[in-house]
Motif scaffolding. Sequence first.
Motif: not given
Length: 339
Positions: A67-74, A87-90
Motif C-alpha cells: 500500500e505504501y509503495v503504491h502511494k509513492l509510485k502514484t 521533505v517535499p514529495f515528488s
Amino acid sequence: MGRTPMLPFKLVYSDAYYLPIGQHVFPAEKYKRVHDRLLANGVAEASDFLEPEPATDQDILLVHKPEYVHKLKTGTLSPREEMELEVPFSPELVRAFWLAAGGSILAARQALADRASISIGGGFHHAFADHGEGFCMIHDVAVAIRRLQRDDKIRTAMTVDCDVHQGNGTAAIFAGTRTASALLPSAGASTLDSAVLNSALPGKIRGAHAGDVFTISLHQHNNYPQWKPASSIDVDLPDGTGDDDYLAWLDNALSSGLRQFEPDLLCYIAGADPYREDQLGGLSLTIEGLKKRDELVFKVARARDIPVMVTFAGGYARNVEVTVSIHCNTVVAAKEVFG
Ligand SMILES: [Zn+2]
C-alpha cells in the motif's frame, strides 16, 4: 611520483543520489561534495567508484508494504503522510530513494567480495515498512539486507547505527524477526564485562534479542524520534556526551552485540550528526572523535572477519563542508583499516 593506489574496496556513488528537496536543513548536495573532495584530495580515484542501479519494486517490497509503495509510485500520500516525511514529495524524490536502495544493495554485495564497501549516500533509518518520516522515504539498508538474504548471500546481519538519532525504522522493521524479547540488563550488569559500564557513565544501555538481524543504535536520548521502538541494543546517551564516553559505549555495545550474535554482514550507519556543532544533534563529538568511531567499527569488523557496508545517514553542521569532512574521514578510516 605514482598514481594514487586504488582503494582496497569500492565506493558506490551516483550524481543522482542528490535529493531534490530544495533549500532544506538536509544538505542534499553533500554526496557530490564528498565524491568530489575524495577525488580532489587523492583519497580515491575515478576507478574506485561504482555506479548503482535503482532497486527494483520487488526489492523495495521485501521491506515495504504494498500500500505504501503504491502511494509513492502514484503520488497519493496523504497530506499527513507527506508532512511526516518532512521533505517535499515528488516523483523525482521517489527515484532518488529507489536509487539509494540500489546503492546499498550494491555496497552490501561489494562488502561480501572485498570485506568493506561504502555507499556515498543512504542510511535512511527513519523509514518504516508502511510510512516514511524524518527525511527518510525508503529504508535502503533494510532493503539491502533483505535482498542479500533472498539471494542466499547472507543469513544474518547486524546494523550498527551511529547517527545521533535513534534508528527507529530499523528497530521496527527488524523487530518482527525477533525470536525472544529477553532484556539485556541495564548498565553495570554482569553480562557486560567492561569496567566502563561499572563506572559512572550516565548513559543507558537496553535491548532485546534479535532474530536474523541484530540492531544496535547509539543515539542522543533526548532527541527525535520521540517514540523509540526497541533495537536489539539501544544506547541512550545523555546530552553533551563527548568522544571518550561515546567511544567507550560504542566499544561496549559492539562487544556485547557480537557476543550474542554472529552476523554475516555488518551494516554501519555512519551519521555525521553526533558532531558537537550539529544543528539537529546534542552530542559533543569532535571531528577526530568521529573518525575514531569509524576506525573502531572497522577494526572490530576486520578483526572478526565480518564484511562491513557503510551508509552516511544524517549530518547537519551549519557549514556543509564540515559534514563533508566527517563523511570523507569515514572513507579515510576505512582505507587505513582495510588498506
Ligand atoms: Zn540523524
